[in-house]
Design an enzyme around this catalytic site. Structure first.
Site, PDB file in Angstrom:
ATOM      1  CG  ASN A  49      70.631 113.151  37.246  1.00  0.00           C
ATOM      2  OD1 ASN A  49      70.313 113.697  36.185  1.00  0.00           O
ATOM      3  ND2 ASN A  49      70.553 113.769  38.412  1.00  0.00           N
ATOM      4  CD  GLU A 114      68.706 122.621  30.861  1.00  0.00           C
ATOM      5  OE1 GLU A 114      69.191 123.424  30.031  1.00  0.00           O
ATOM      6  OE2 GLU A 114      67.692 122.868  31.546  1.00  0.00           O
ATOM      7  CG  ASP A 117      71.553 115.500  28.954  1.00  0.00           C
ATOM      8  OD1 ASP A 117      71.767 116.311  28.042  1.00  0.00           O
ATOM      9  OD2 ASP A 117      71.237 114.320  28.735  1.00  0.00           O
ATOM     10  CG  HIS A 118      73.671 120.651  29.177  1.00  0.00           C
ATOM     11  ND1 HIS A 118      73.091 120.130  28.046  1.00  0.00           N
ATOM     12  CD2 HIS A 118      72.850 121.665  29.597  1.00  0.00           C
ATOM     13  CE1 HIS A 118      71.970 120.788  27.784  1.00  0.00           C
ATOM     14  NE2 HIS A 118      71.801 121.716  28.710  1.00  0.00           N
TER      15      HIS A 118
END
Length: 330
Positions: A49, A114, A117-118
């Site tokens: 992250n 995830e 990231d999005h």
């Protein structure tokens, strides 16, 4: 806990979520060689992250510098600014590509990675397109500039809406990587010759900047048409961050959200021809929308970290004081 954004059912579904992607773009197979080499240069103690966040900040800062030099998209910026933007976008692309590899490499992959990231991608998309439009001096045609930004946001949104419906993130032959390289190419051309896109096409006499705009419209329209066929099968959503949350928690979406209050204020001010200063209102809406976005993402990340017993930016320790065992310790 009262006031939590995610329910117990959503948290349970989140823990069971598995990332699923399908397809490969034209540039990706070649870039994978570079990305696999790059991730090996990153220390194993670095959080995936944190890698994502560093890449985002590089892109945001470089784009912000371009906006400061050319806020109306009508003028040329210093050559070094374009070089900075091209470098910032390439660094963002590279770090965004290896954060997942770092997670698998360090066995620290979680649903939070995830989602984080999005969320960063959703913000980066805005800065990439605004920076590109400024470089092309599309401020001369505000409606074209608006269409470009809205089209890019719609494509990003629909990609995640499609994932929400099908459960799989699908990549085409021409996808994000190719789009980012196109913007990097535009930055590079502007660094060499800032006025290059002022040149006109022979015979038709149309500036090259509009050729670039047209070149983005065609694949965008095709992508929207293709994904809409899947989206119409079911599913709803209101913005990119929450569509990703809904997909990963296998939950339904709410159409209304307090973040819509900002655009509604701007619309009402225009519709009723209010005497309230538009510039001041724009700043009010910007500050309100920014804090709303930050608060939502912070609280979602905090809740996920609490339920998964992890830190967002630390993979060597856990909140309960437990130290993660590394490969070197075994």
């Amino acid at each position: 806990m009262s006031g939590e954004l995610l329910t117990t059912k959503q948290i349970k579904a989140l823990k069971e979520h598995k990332y699923s992607a399908q397809g490969s773009s034209l540039c990706e197979p070649v870039m994978q060689i570079f990305w696999k080499w790059l991730v090996e240069q990153i220390p194993r103690t670095w959080s995936p992250n944190m890698i994502t966040l560093i890449g985002l900040l590089m892109n945001v800062v470089s784009s912000a510098v371009l906006m400061l030099y050319n806020p109306d998209g009508l003028h040329e910026s210093p050559r070094w600014v374009y070089v900075m933007c091209a470098s910032g976008l390439f660094i963002y692309q590279s770090l965004d590509a290896i954060d997942g590899k770092q997670a698998r490499r360090t066995q620290s992959n979680t649903p939070l990675g995830e989602l984080f990231d999005h969320g960063c991608d959703s913000l980066s998309t805005v800065f990439v397109m605004v920076g590109c439009c400024i470089s092309l001096k599309l401020g001369q045609e505000p409606m074209v500039l608006l269409f470009e930004i809205c089209a890019s946001e719609l494509c990003f949104y629909m990609a995640h809406w499609q994932t929400y419906v099908t459960g799989t993130l699908k990549f085409g032959m021409i996808d994000v990587t190719e789009g980012q390289f196109t913007v990097i190419f535009i930055y590079t051309i502007c660094a060499i010759s800032p006025g290059f896109f002022d040149n006109t096409l022979p015979v038709v006499g149309v500036p090259l900047r509009y050729l670039c705009a047209l070149g983005s419209w065609l694949p965008s329209m095709y992508f929207i048409f293709k994904t809409s066929q899947l989206i119409l099968q079911g599913g709803v959503g209101k913005n990119k961050s929450t569509v990703a949350v809904a997909h990963m928690t296998k939950s339904e979406m709410h159409l209304l959200d307090w973040s819509l209050l900002g655009p509604m204020m701007l619309f009402m001010n225009q519709y009723f021809n209010s005497k309230f200063n538009e510039y001041i209102l724009l700043w009010i809406v910007f500050i309100y929308s920014l804090q709303n976005w930050l608060t939502y993402n912070y609280n979602v990340c905090r809740e996920i970290c609490a339920h998964l017993n992890i830190y967002c930016f630390n993979i060597t320790e856990k909140p309960n004081g437990e130290r993660k065992t590394s490969d070197k310790d075994k």
